[in-house]
Design a protein around this motif. Structure first.
Motif, PDB file in Angstrom:
ATOM      1  N   ALA A  13       0.818  -1.222   0.000  1.00 19.16           N
ATOM      2  CA  ALA A  13       0.000   0.000   0.000  1.00 19.16           C
ATOM      3  C   ALA A  13       0.853   1.273   0.000  1.00 19.16           C
ATOM      4  CB  ALA A  13      -0.910   0.005   1.227  1.00 19.16           C
ATOM      5  N   THR A  14       2.129   1.158   0.371  1.00 14.56           N
ATOM      6  CA  THR A  14       2.951   2.368   0.535  1.00 14.56           C
ATOM      7  C   THR A  14       3.037   3.198  -0.741  1.00 14.56           C
ATOM      8  OG1 THR A  14       4.894   1.031   0.031  1.00 14.56           O
ATOM      9  CG2 THR A  14       4.436   1.439   2.374  1.00 14.56           C
ATOM     10  N   VAL A  15       3.320   2.526  -1.842  1.00 12.06           N
ATOM     11  CA  VAL A  15       3.533   3.254  -3.095  1.00 12.06           C
ATOM     12  C   VAL A  15       2.218   3.844  -3.610  1.00 12.06           C
ATOM     13  CG1 VAL A  15       3.379   1.266  -4.646  1.00 12.06           C
ATOM     14  CG2 VAL A  15       4.826   3.156  -5.264  1.00 12.06           C
ATOM     15  N   ALA A  16       1.114   3.118  -3.373  1.00 10.23           N
ATOM     16  CA  ALA A  16      -0.200   3.637  -3.782  1.00 10.23           C
ATOM     17  C   ALA A  16      -0.499   4.925  -3.019  1.00 10.23           C
ATOM     18  CB  ALA A  16      -1.269   2.589  -3.508  1.00 10.23           C
ATOM     19  N   LEU A  17      -0.220   4.913  -1.719  1.00 10.90           N
ATOM     20  CA  LEU A  17      -0.488   6.104  -0.906  1.00 10.90           C
ATOM     21  C   LEU A  17       0.324   7.296  -1.401  1.00 10.90           C
ATOM     22  CD1 LEU A  17      -0.762   4.927   2.785  1.00 10.90           C
ATOM     23  CD2 LEU A  17      -2.486   6.031   1.377  1.00 10.90           C
ATOM     24  N   GLU A  18       1.566   7.023  -1.748  1.00 14.25           N
ATOM     25  CA  GLU A  18       2.422   8.108  -2.242  1.00 14.25           C
ATOM     26  C   GLU A  18       1.865   8.681  -3.555  1.00 14.25           C
ATOM     27  OE1 GLU A  18       7.022   8.450  -1.911  1.00 14.25           O
ATOM     28  OE2 GLU A  18       6.595   7.293  -3.710  1.00 14.25           O
ATOM     29  N   ARG A  19       1.367   7.787  -4.403  1.00 16.58           N
ATOM     30  CA  ARG A  19       0.898   8.231  -5.727  1.00 16.58           C
ATOM     31  C   ARG A  19      -0.508   8.831  -5.704  1.00 16.58           C
ATOM     32  NH1 ARG A  19       3.301   3.428  -9.654  1.00 16.58           N
ATOM     33  NH2 ARG A  19       5.474   3.827  -9.127  1.00 16.58           N
ATOM     34  N   LEU A  20      -1.283   8.512  -4.688  1.00 21.61           N
ATOM     35  CA  LEU A  20      -2.679   8.967  -4.684  1.00 21.61           C
ATOM     36  C   LEU A  20      -2.923  10.144  -3.752  1.00 21.61           C
ATOM     37  CD1 LEU A  20      -4.496   5.507  -4.819  1.00 21.61           C
ATOM     38  CD2 LEU A  20      -3.902   7.029  -6.698  1.00 21.61           C
ATOM     39  N   GLN A  21      -1.847  10.757  -3.311  1.00 14.65           N
ATOM     40  CA  GLN A  21      -2.002  11.927  -2.442  1.00 14.65           C
ATOM     41  C   GLN A  21      -2.858  12.970  -3.142  1.00 14.65           C
ATOM     42  OE1 GLN A  21       1.768  13.495  -1.217  1.00 14.65           O
ATOM     43  NE2 GLN A  21       2.235  11.701   0.015  1.00 14.65           N
ATOM     44  N   GLY A  22      -3.786  13.568  -2.404  1.00 16.22           N
ATOM     45  CA  GLY A  22      -4.605  14.637  -2.987  1.00 16.22           C
ATOM     46  C   GLY A  22      -5.885  14.137  -3.641  1.00 16.22           C
ATOM     47  N   MET A  23      -6.107  12.825  -3.589  1.00  8.93           N
ATOM     48  CA  MET A  23      -7.353  12.304  -4.157  1.00  8.93           C
ATOM     49  C   MET A  23      -8.542  12.796  -3.333  1.00  8.93           C
ATOM     50  SD  MET A  23      -8.342   8.403  -5.053  1.00  8.93           S
ATOM     51  CE  MET A  23      -7.645   8.474  -6.680  1.00  8.93           C
ATOM     52  N   GLU A  24      -9.634  13.097  -4.005  1.00 13.29           N
ATOM     53  CA  GLU A  24     -10.834  13.664  -3.365  1.00 13.29           C
ATOM     54  C   GLU A  24     -11.283  12.837  -2.155  1.00 13.29           C
ATOM     55  OE1 GLU A  24     -14.098  13.555  -6.090  1.00 13.29           O
ATOM     56  OE2 GLU A  24     -15.555  13.936  -4.506  1.00 13.29           O
ATOM     57  N   ARG A  25     -11.479  11.553  -2.367  1.00 12.70           N
ATOM     58  CA  ARG A  25     -11.846  10.689  -1.239  1.00 12.70           C
ATOM     59  C   ARG A  25     -11.199   9.329  -1.431  1.00 12.70           C
ATOM     60  NH1 ARG A  25     -17.722   8.535   0.752  1.00 12.70           N
ATOM     61  NH2 ARG A  25     -16.999   7.574   2.660  1.00 12.70           N
ATOM     62  N   LEU A  26     -10.420   8.945  -0.436  1.00 16.88           N
ATOM     63  CA  LEU A  26      -9.701   7.671  -0.514  1.00 16.88           C
ATOM     64  C   LEU A  26      -9.810   6.964   0.830  1.00 16.88           C
ATOM     65  CD1 LEU A  26      -7.565   5.684  -1.800  1.00 16.88           C
ATOM     66  CD2 LEU A  26      -5.807   7.163  -0.834  1.00 16.88           C
ATOM     67  N   ARG A  27     -10.220   5.714   0.791  1.00 15.02           N
ATOM     68  CA  ARG A  27     -10.202   4.912   2.018  1.00 15.02           C
ATOM     69  C   ARG A  27      -9.476   3.607   1.725  1.00 15.02           C
ATOM     70  NH1 ARG A  27     -15.774   3.675   4.876  1.00 15.02           N
ATOM     71  NH2 ARG A  27     -15.561   5.870   5.442  1.00 15.02           N
ATOM     72  N   LEU A  28      -8.586   3.228   2.648  1.00 13.44           N
ATOM     73  CA  LEU A  28      -7.889   1.943   2.521  1.00 13.44           C
ATOM     74  C   LEU A  28      -8.705   0.872   3.240  1.00 13.44           C
ATOM     75  CD1 LEU A  28      -4.143   2.875   3.124  1.00 13.44           C
ATOM     76  CD2 LEU A  28      -5.478   2.972   1.021  1.00 13.44           C
ATOM     77  N   TRP A  29      -8.878  -0.213   2.558  1.00 12.93           N
ATOM     78  CA  TRP A  29      -9.751  -1.303   3.041  1.00 12.93           C
ATOM     79  C   TRP A  29      -8.911  -2.561   3.189  1.00 12.93           C
ATOM     80  CZ3 TRP A  29     -14.066  -3.404   4.876  1.00 12.93           C
ATOM     81  CH2 TRP A  29     -14.605  -4.574   4.340  1.00 12.93           C
TER      82      TRP A  29
END
Ligand code: SF4
Length: 175
Positions: A13-29
């Motif tokens: 999940a680390t790289v996804a979090l780095e790349r998706l910064q600033g997304m309108e709404r994001l929840r990790l499941w």
């Protein structure tokens, strides 16, 4: 986009979090009843919560009910990795992701399973697209291993001090 992103493990999940910064709404499941044994599940969940503490991302934990996973892959236990058992396993987790997204008001699903070089990206995306369509959702078709994504996930995991497992997760992958 309101994205519910399935997480198989904190390092992926680390790289996804780095790349998706600033997304309108994001929840990790974090939803992985495939993980065996329960001590290993606890260890991976702990690493996930450590990542959440570092990043402050919105998150949700799925129910750990391994019996439902064993039922989902029944008859395919001895298939080699990347075979039919894995297809059923990924499908099972993505369906649960879609159900949760539908219930919680998300319009798109995705998964960080594509960070791993051990997963067939095409298979993950084909399943994700079909399942999302069935639920009237969008599918976030990102291959996180691209652009040195896997290498970056190793670096970030080291930086955050995250536990990195040495087998995929289920009982049969421990062999
Ligand atoms: S090897 Fe991994 S993807 Fe395949 S069935 Fe086991 S946990 Fe699921």
């Amino acid at each position: 986009m309101r994205l519910l992103l399935h997480v198989c493990c904190a390092p992926d999940a680390t790289v996804a979090l780095e790349r998706l910064q600033g997304m309108e709404r994001l929840r990790l499941w974090f939803d992985n009843p495939n993980i065996h044994p329960s001590e290993e599940y606890a260890r991976r969940m702990e690493a996930f919560l450590k990542l959440i503490c570092h990043t402050g991302t919105d998150y949700q934990l799925g129910l750990y009910n391994p019996e439902t996973w064993f039922e989902a892959v029944k008859g395919h236990e001895l298939e080699p990795e990347k075979g039919e058992r894995c297809r059923l396993c990924v499908s099972f987790r993505l369906k649960r992701t879609a159900e949760q997204a539908h219930q919680s008001g998300f319009d798109t699903i995705g998964t960080v399973l594509t960070t791993s070089p051990h997963k067939k990206t095409t298979m993950v995306h084909e399943l994700g697209e079909a399942i999302a369509r069935d639920f009237g959702l969008g599918y976030f078709s990102e291959d996180f291993k691209k652009r040195d994504g896997f290498k970056r996930s190793v670096e970030l995991s080291r930086q955050f001090g995250l536990y990195r497992q040495n087998y995929c997760g289920c009982l049969y992958s421990m062999r």
